[in-house]
Motif scaffolding. Structure first.
Motif, PDB file in Angstrom:
ATOM      1  N   ALA A   1       0.846  -1.199   0.000  1.00 54.46           N
ATOM      2  CA  ALA A   1       0.000   0.000   0.000  1.00 54.46           C
ATOM      3  C   ALA A   1       0.877   1.243   0.000  1.00 54.46           C
ATOM      4  CB  ALA A   1      -0.905   0.000   1.230  1.00 54.46           C
ATOM      5  N   LYS A   2       0.633   2.086  -0.995  1.00 56.16           N
ATOM      6  CA  LYS A   2       1.427   3.306  -1.097  1.00 56.16           C
ATOM      7  C   LYS A   2       0.989   4.315  -0.049  1.00 56.16           C
ATOM      8  CE  LYS A   2       2.251   2.822  -6.047  1.00 56.16           C
ATOM      9  NZ  LYS A   2       2.106   3.459  -7.377  1.00 56.16           N
ATOM     10  N   ALA A   3       1.949   4.981   0.487  1.00 53.19           N
ATOM     11  CA  ALA A   3       1.644   6.007   1.480  1.00 53.19           C
ATOM     12  C   ALA A   3       1.119   7.254   0.769  1.00 53.19           C
ATOM     13  CB  ALA A   3       2.893   6.340   2.295  1.00 53.19           C
ATOM     14  N   ARG A   4      -0.141   7.574   0.979  1.00 52.91           N
ATOM     15  CA  ARG A   4      -0.766   8.725   0.320  1.00 52.91           C
ATOM     16  C   ARG A   4      -1.073   9.784   1.379  1.00 52.91           C
ATOM     17  NH1 ARG A   4      -2.948   4.155  -2.231  1.00 52.91           N
ATOM     18  NH2 ARG A   4      -2.591   4.095  -4.494  1.00 52.91           N
ATOM     19  N   PHE A   5      -0.006  10.343   1.910  1.00 53.78           N
ATOM     20  CA  PHE A   5      -0.177  11.295   2.999  1.00 53.78           C
ATOM     21  C   PHE A   5      -0.908  12.548   2.529  1.00 53.78           C
ATOM     22  CE2 PHE A   5       3.772   8.930   3.956  1.00 53.78           C
ATOM     23  CZ  PHE A   5       3.361   8.296   5.120  1.00 53.78           C
ATOM     24  N   LEU A   6      -0.531  13.050   1.341  1.00 53.67           N
ATOM     25  CA  LEU A   6      -1.151  14.274   0.851  1.00 53.67           C
ATOM     26  C   LEU A   6      -2.633  14.057   0.575  1.00 53.67           C
ATOM     27  CD1 LEU A   6      -0.845  17.194  -0.044  1.00 53.67           C
ATOM     28  CD2 LEU A   6      -0.212  16.362  -2.325  1.00 53.67           C
ATOM     29  N   ARG A   7      -2.963  12.935  -0.084  1.00 54.97           N
ATOM     30  CA  ARG A   7      -4.362  12.669  -0.383  1.00 54.97           C
ATOM     31  C   ARG A   7      -5.178  12.483   0.896  1.00 54.97           C
ATOM     32  NH1 ARG A   7      -6.248   7.026  -2.790  1.00 54.97           N
ATOM     33  NH2 ARG A   7      -5.950   6.574  -0.578  1.00 54.97           N
ATOM     34  N   ASP A   8      -4.614  11.744   1.842  1.00 57.49           N
ATOM     35  CA  ASP A   8      -5.330  11.530   3.098  1.00 57.49           C
ATOM     36  C   ASP A   8      -5.530  12.831   3.859  1.00 57.49           C
ATOM     37  OD1 ASP A   8      -5.381   8.879   2.462  1.00 57.49           O
ATOM     38  OD2 ASP A   8      -3.651   8.339   3.721  1.00 57.49           O
ATOM     39  N   TRP A   9      -4.519  13.704   3.815  1.00 57.02           N
ATOM     40  CA  TRP A   9      -4.664  14.983   4.520  1.00 57.02           C
ATOM     41  C   TRP A   9      -5.738  15.838   3.860  1.00 57.02           C
ATOM     42  CZ3 TRP A   9      -4.282  20.181   3.635  1.00 57.02           C
ATOM     43  CH2 TRP A   9      -4.160  20.988   4.757  1.00 57.02           C
ATOM     44  N   ILE A  10      -5.757  15.806   2.533  1.00 59.54           N
ATOM     45  CA  ILE A  10      -6.775  16.586   1.815  1.00 59.54           C
ATOM     46  C   ILE A  10      -8.171  16.066   2.131  1.00 59.54           C
ATOM     47  CG2 ILE A  10      -7.681  17.080  -0.495  1.00 59.54           C
ATOM     48  CD1 ILE A  10      -4.806  17.233  -1.478  1.00 59.54           C
ATOM     49  N   MET A  11      -8.338  14.747   2.130  1.00 62.92           N
ATOM     50  CA  MET A  11      -9.649  14.164   2.394  1.00 62.92           C
ATOM     51  C   MET A  11     -10.094  14.379   3.832  1.00 62.92           C
ATOM     52  SD  MET A  11     -10.537  13.041  -0.525  1.00 62.92           S
ATOM     53  CE  MET A  11     -11.991  12.116  -0.051  1.00 62.92           C
ATOM     54  N   ASN A  12      -9.148  14.486   4.753  1.00 65.75           N
ATOM     55  CA  ASN A  12      -9.491  14.624   6.174  1.00 65.75           C
ATOM     56  C   ASN A  12      -9.625  16.068   6.629  1.00 65.75           C
ATOM     57  OD1 ASN A  12      -9.459  11.827   6.526  1.00 65.75           O
ATOM     58  ND2 ASN A  12      -7.251  11.812   6.953  1.00 65.75           N
ATOM     59  N   HIS A  13      -9.299  17.033   5.768  1.00 63.48           N
ATOM     60  CA  HIS A  13      -9.391  18.446   6.157  1.00 63.48           C
ATOM     61  C   HIS A  13     -10.158  19.243   5.102  1.00 63.48           C
ATOM     62  CE1 HIS A  13      -5.920  16.889   8.389  1.00 63.48           C
ATOM     63  NE2 HIS A  13      -6.181  17.807   9.305  1.00 63.48           N
ATOM     64  N   PRO A  14     -11.427  18.882   4.849  1.00 64.18           N
ATOM     65  CA  PRO A  14     -12.179  19.592   3.796  1.00 64.18           C
ATOM     66  C   PRO A  14     -12.443  21.051   4.135  1.00 64.18           C
ATOM     67  CG  PRO A  14     -13.619  18.118   5.026  1.00 64.18           C
ATOM     68  CD  PRO A  14     -12.222  17.829   5.498  1.00 64.18           C
ATOM     69  N   ARG A  15     -12.526  21.390   5.402  1.00 59.76           N
ATOM     70  CA  ARG A  15     -12.815  22.790   5.760  1.00 59.76           C
ATOM     71  C   ARG A  15     -11.658  23.713   5.408  1.00 59.76           C
ATOM     72  NH1 ARG A  15     -16.007  22.741  11.574  1.00 59.76           N
ATOM     73  NH2 ARG A  15     -17.608  21.225  10.993  1.00 59.76           N
ATOM     74  N   ILE A  16     -10.472  23.149   5.311  1.00 63.17           N
ATOM     75  CA  ILE A  16      -9.314  23.949   4.911  1.00 63.17           C
ATOM     76  C   ILE A  16      -9.088  23.860   3.407  1.00 63.17           C
ATOM     77  CG2 ILE A  16      -6.824  24.243   5.207  1.00 63.17           C
ATOM     78  CD1 ILE A  16      -7.118  23.068   7.994  1.00 63.17           C
ATOM     79  N   VAL A  17      -9.220  22.647   2.877  1.00 59.52           N
ATOM     80  CA  VAL A  17      -8.862  22.412   1.481  1.00 59.52           C
ATOM     81  C   VAL A  17      -9.863  23.049   0.528  1.00 59.52           C
ATOM     82  CG1 VAL A  17      -8.555  20.621  -0.259  1.00 59.52           C
ATOM     83  CG2 VAL A  17      -7.645  20.295   2.035  1.00 59.52           C
TER      84      VAL A  17
END
Length: 851
Positions: A293-309
């Motif tokens: 499983a590839k580490a998708r830190f950026l994607r996960d951060w984007i999906m978990n912070h919609p109020r900022i993104v």
């Protein structure tokens, strides 16, 4: 198992020396009994055909060893093996093997020959014969089946092989940074062609050696000892505690994918004996690649912070839109103002048009078009107003110019065709299509079309609103993607302001004497350079919504106070100052009021229309004008007294006279048409309009009372009409009827003074409607019914109060006067009701007897 113990998978120096001496003694003895020619160099590679059993397993016979050599084929070629769905690529592995064989047979590029790479990976000091080579293209390597002397042990061969590779470091042509690696196969390889591709993650499953036997779950230390030989391990993860998955397994993470390939091919099917921790009956190791499983830190951060993104994305989209589309939109607005792409402004087109017009005049004996004939008479009469507007446009005053007049008084023609004739950079905005648009998207599109704002994505407003609504339901707050109608209109007006300012500054030169002035100071000093914005039909249907007009007036105020442009409002509404004062509360507007033409001008207007189509006789003989030959034009004075000086009615009259009708008959046709319009718009269709969602602020009874009153007198006192029970001291209905042009409210000293018909011809139309006995009886009966209802409610209210007073104990003296007043009021109301009922009986008889 091999007799050579290892530390971290590598033989120690003393172990290497001992194995090397043993190998040399064995080889020396083998050479005495078997001369070296038994293993000639040229015969070392006898076969490359993948003669693999159907089971996929390969076995090593007596005096044979299996060797796996990696890094002889690029791993990137493995993607070709997945193209089995293509009709011309049904068996890619066979095609690749055939290609490798051709490369081997060609011998012109030995560096690209995998067999040549295998040959260079084997030491010359050992008499070995390669019996078979089985390429593993998917894993970038190959199996080599070696035939050796019976007295040569497998551990000795591996030690000698490792020493040779460490010294020579053979490297393939496609990977100069990693040398070829080779290890003896300790397990039972399975050559499958499944869609499983190498990865750094290797799953080791622990299987029993036979039915009924049990497999041991190997600890991390044992796994490390077994698999560290093949490369650096990143991590070893045993099966999670409590997992019921069978068979038991552990997961190895290699730092390099080549190391994982080597471990899988060498250890698959290896049986770990009991002496080394494999359990009573031993344990079979099964190796399977797993996708890591590839580490998708950026994607996960984007999906978990919609109020900022989401706000950041919205800001980026807005910035890109401004940077890319705003200059394009400004260009199109400027082109719309200067008529760059208008065909009528093209010189070549105008030349062809003039030539065709001249030819048409010759063919038709110089018959002229009388469509706009007679307007010169009106402009001569209004020359003072035209010159006044032109003078105001040369001044610096930062206020609005308002041209007010009833519909059909020629406001638009006076401003655009006369006052602004020959002036460049004029922008005409018609508020009617903007106000009548239904929905935000239609309103945005209509406003953009009026100023030439394109491209416009009005549909995106609805789409972004849906996204905003969905996001609000998900994260609890709005994303900012959607924009209100207010903000969208603001964007359109702002781009228009930029375009107007650029046009105003286009002729500025660095050599001018006032070149040191800033842009604002320059425009203030040169009002003649400013463009002119004409806002037509201002306050059209403003009772439905005032948002559009509020935004337009605010934008116009910014244009005038910023010295960007002159603004002229054209309106039918006499109460325009209420709306415009919100935008410029401290300014006095410059106003031109247009009324009806005087009788003399009106008559000349009609006569000029009649004479416009006069033909010239043959040989230049001029024929008599229609106004000189027609004998019925004596009726024209009386007709103009009825029609008044409204330009639209006068033009309609002239057209009907041209068709051969007499003036009286033409006027009667106009009166009949006006009477029908009055009935349809103000009396009969009110219920239908209400059912369709249209708002009408008056009742048929109120409109009929005005019609009947104005039929007998040219004007009514404003406040006297408000005293009637039908209007109930409320002027809302009167203002609404003025908006719809049934009446005109005349003001004096800043207050309503009198009421007149909305158009002069309405006076005659009112008389004609009142003369209709059936219509008059029907509407009078409706008025009486309304009045009876009002008085009945007053009687009911008085009776209820009397009943309340009668219930007081002892009948106090103080309420006697109140009781007497209520009784008198009841008596007066009852008398009115009785009189109206008698009158209503008469009206009903008319309705029953007449059609």
């Amino acid at each position: 198992m091999f007799g050579v113990k290892t530390v971290f998978g590598r033989a120690t120096a003393s172990q290497r020396q001992h194995a090397h001496r043993t190998l040399n003694r064995t080889l020396y003895t083998a050479k005495l009994h078997n001369p070296p020619q038994a293993y000639p160099r040229a015969a070392r590679f006898k076969s490359t055909a993948p003669a693999v059993p159907k089971s996929g397993h390969i076995e090593a016979g007596p005096n044979e060893s299996l060797l796996f050599i990696d890094n002889i084929v690029p791993l990137r070629l493995s993607f070709l093996l997945s193209l089995t769905n293509l009709p011309f690529f049904t068996d890619p592995e066979k095609i690749l093997q055939k290609l490798l064989k051709q490369i081997h047979d060609d011998q012109r590029i030995p560096a690209a020959d995998p067999i040549n790479i295998v040959e260079r990976a084997l030491p010359d000091s050992i008499s070995l014969s390669v019996k078979q080579i089985l390429p593993r293209l998917k894993e970038g390597g190959a199996y080599a089946k070696l035939l050796h002397h019976p007295k040569v042990s497998r551990p000795d061969i591996e030690v000698a092989l490792q020493e040779y590779l460490e010294k020579t470091l053979p490297k393939p042509w496609f990977n100069p940074f990693r040398s070829v690696g080779a290890h003896l196969v300790r397990g039972r390889p399975w050559l499958e062609d499944l869609q499983r591709y190498p990865s750094q993650k290797l799953r080791v499953e622990f299987l029993p050696t036979g039915p009924g036997a049990e497999a041991a779950e190997l600890p991390e230390e044992t796994l490390y000892t077994l698999f560290r030989t093949y490369g650096k391990l990143g991590d070893i993860k045993p099966q999670p505690t409590g997992s019921k998955d069978l068979p038991k397994y552990a997961t190895l993470y290699y730092g390099n994918i080549r190391d994982a390939i080597m471990a899988k091919n060498c250890m698959h099917g290896f049986v770990l004996p009991e002496s080394e921790g494999g359990g009573k009956n031993g344990t079979v190791l099964k190796m399977v690649f797993e996708k890591r499983a590839k580490a998708r830190f950026l994607r996960d951060w984007i999906m978990n912070h919609p109020r900022i993104v989401i706000p950041i994305v919205a800001a980026i989209v807005a910035s890109v839109t401004v940077a890319v589309f705003d200059p394009v939109r400004t260009f199109f607005i400027k082109s719309h103002i200067t008529h760059t792409f208008h065909l009528t402004e093209n010189k070549l087109y105008n030349w062809f048009r003039s030539q065709l017009t001249r030819a048409n005049e010759i063919l038709l004996f110089k018959r002229h078009d009388g469509e706009n004939a007679g307007m010169s008479v009106v402009w001569d009469d209004r020359r003072g107003d035209i010159e006044q507007i032109r003078t105001w446009l040369m001044e610096t005053a930062d206020t609005f110019i308002v041209v007010q007049g009833p519909r059909g008084s020629g406001k638009k023609e006076l401003v655009l065709d006369e006052a602004l004739k020959g002036r460049r950079n004029t922008l005409h905005i018609d508020c009617k299509p903007i106000q009548e648009a239904r929905g935000d998207s239609s309103t945005i599109f209509a406003a953009a079309r009026e100023v030439g704002y394109r491209p416009v994505f009005s549909w995106m407003n609805t789409f972004s609103s849906m996204i905003d609504l969905a996001a609000q339901g998900t994260i609890g707050t709005k994303t900012g993607f959607s924009e209100t109608l207010d903000s969208q209109l603001q964007k359109i007006w702002q781009n228009t302001t930029n375009a107007l300012k650029e046009l105003a500054l286009e002729g500025r030169n660095k050599d001018d004497k006032d070149s040191e002035l800033g842009d604002d100071e320059y425009l203030e000093a040169h009002p003649e350079r400013r463009p002119v914005v004409v806002i037509d039909n201002f306050l059209h249907k403003s009772q439905e919504s005032s948002l559009v007009y509020d935004k337009i007036s605010e934008w116009a105020a910014g244009l005038t106070t910023g010295n960007v442009a002159h603004v002229i409002f054209l309106t039918n509404d006499v109460s325009f100052s209420k709306s415009l004062s919100k935008a410029l509360p401290d300014r006095v507007f410059r106003q031109v009021s247009l009324g009806d033409c005087s009788p003399e001008v009106a008559k000349r207007f009609v006569v000029n229309h009649l004479n416009a189509d006069a033909d010239e006789g043959s040989k230049g003989e001029k024929k008599s004008l229609p106004s000189e030959t027609r004998g019925d034009l004596d009726e024209l004075d009386g007709c103009i007294d009825i029609l008044g000086g409204r330009l639209t009615d006068l033009e309609f009259l002239a057209r009907r006279i041209k068709t051969g009708e007499t003036p009286n008959k033409a006027v009667q046709q106009i009166i009949d048409q006006s009477a029908s319009e009055i009935l349809k718009m103000y009396i009969l269709d009110i219920g239908t309009a209400a059912s369709n969602g249209a708002t009408r602020s008056w009742t048929p009874e109120q409109a009929w009372l005005l019609i009947k009153s104005l039929a007998t007198t040219p004007s009514l006192r404003y406040n006297e009409l408000l005293l009637s029970d039908t209007f109930k001291s409320s002027d809302g209905a009167l203002l609404a009827l003025e908006q719809f042009e049934l009446i005109t409210i005349v003001s004096q000293n800043g207050r309503p003074h009198s009421i007149k018909p909305g158009k002069p011809v309405y006076q005659a139309a009112f008389k004609q409607l009142v003369a209709d006995r059936v219509l008059k009886a029907r509407l009078d009966l409706a008025v009486l019914t309304q009045l009876i209802g009002i008085e009945t409610k007053a009687i009911d209210k008085a009776e209820a109060e009397l009943a309340l007073l009668g219930g007081l104990p002892g009948q106090p003296r103080e309420v006697k006067s109140r009781v007497m007043w209520l009784l008198a009021k009841m008596q007066a109301s009852q008398g009115k009701v009785e009189g109206w009922e008698k009158e209503g009986k008469t009206l009903k008889e008319v309705l029953a007897k007449e059609y």
